[in-house]
Write an enzyme that holds these catalytic residues in place. Sequence first.
Site, PDB file in Angstrom:
ATOM      1  N   ASP A  93       0.810  -1.211   0.000  1.00  0.00           N
ATOM      2  CA  ASP A  93       0.000   0.000   0.000  1.00  0.00           C
ATOM      3  C   ASP A  93       0.847   1.266   0.000  1.00  0.00           C
ATOM      4  O   ASP A  93       1.970   1.292   0.494  1.00  0.00           O
ATOM      5  CB  ASP A  93      -0.871   0.053   1.263  1.00  0.00           C
ATOM      6  CG  ASP A  93      -2.106  -0.816   1.173  1.00  0.00           C
ATOM      7  OD1 ASP A  93      -2.198  -1.638   0.240  1.00  0.00           O
ATOM      8  OD2 ASP A  93      -2.975  -0.677   2.053  1.00  0.00           O
ATOM      9  N   HIS A 121       3.750  -2.129   3.351  1.00  0.00           N
ATOM     10  CA  HIS A 121       3.890  -0.801   2.762  1.00  0.00           C
ATOM     11  C   HIS A 121       5.303  -0.656   2.194  1.00  0.00           C
ATOM     12  O   HIS A 121       6.269  -0.781   2.949  1.00  0.00           O
ATOM     13  CB  HIS A 121       3.662   0.288   3.808  1.00  0.00           C
ATOM     14  CG  HIS A 121       2.290   0.313   4.394  1.00  0.00           C
ATOM     15  ND1 HIS A 121       1.910  -0.538   5.409  1.00  0.00           N
ATOM     16  CD2 HIS A 121       1.210   1.089   4.111  1.00  0.00           C
ATOM     17  CE1 HIS A 121       0.648  -0.286   5.737  1.00  0.00           C
ATOM     18  NE2 HIS A 121       0.200   0.689   4.964  1.00  0.00           N
TER      19      HIS A 121
END
Length: 256
Positions: free
Chosen positions: A67, A212
């Site tokens: 993400d 991430h």
Amino acid sequence: MSLLRKKAAARIGSAAALAALMSVVLSGCSMDTTSPSTARKHADGKHPADFGPGDCRRAKCIALTFDAGPGPNTPHLLDVLKEKKVHATFFLLGKNHVMKYPDVVKREAAEGHEVGNHTWTHKILTKQSADVARQEIEKTEVAVEKITGTRPRVMRPPQGRTNDSVSKICKELGVSQVLWSTTAKDFSTNDTALIEKRTLEQAKPDGIILLHDIYPGTVPAVSGIIDTLRKRGYTFVTVPQLIAPAQLKPGAIYRP
């Protein structure tokens, strides 16, 4: 904390930590979520399927997702994934990431990864008007299409927060919503060993791993995660490959 990390944390917001700790919040949402196994079970068989490296009806599959990128660490991550022959799913932020690193976005698509949408500025969609929520999703759709030639077909709502209004917008825009089953909480630590440990402890068949690529401790953990899970018999697939032969349904919420 480095300046880069401070900026990243500011973009995503401190509420992300609470959201991840509390798992996923479906705010005001009456729609059911669909697991990968359920999606596969109800596939209509009318469309050609992209199974990727393995048919997840038989293989022990798991999906790596990243993400809030791309960022400075993403090219190295792509090098690792290429070396390991793994395709991942990237949920991209538009304004400060897609627009800043168009060549990285193009590379993600060219190397066979699934390029998804994580909104334009990481606004919590359930707290926005319908018009603002639509803009947050659609602006990133358009930006990615200009770079890659293809609109994202998967979207991860910030903090996993969605509701009937967001689902309606996603259906109209032709994107599916993808949540997760595993989080290393890598927004809270640069400890690569801890990120790897948390991911491996939570990994399960048909799982969707949330990481991430904007945090410096995360990318160094990916190689070890891949190697260990492969030793455990896992096959790495993208999110659409995880539900194949089912087709993604716009507006639907996929969650292991």
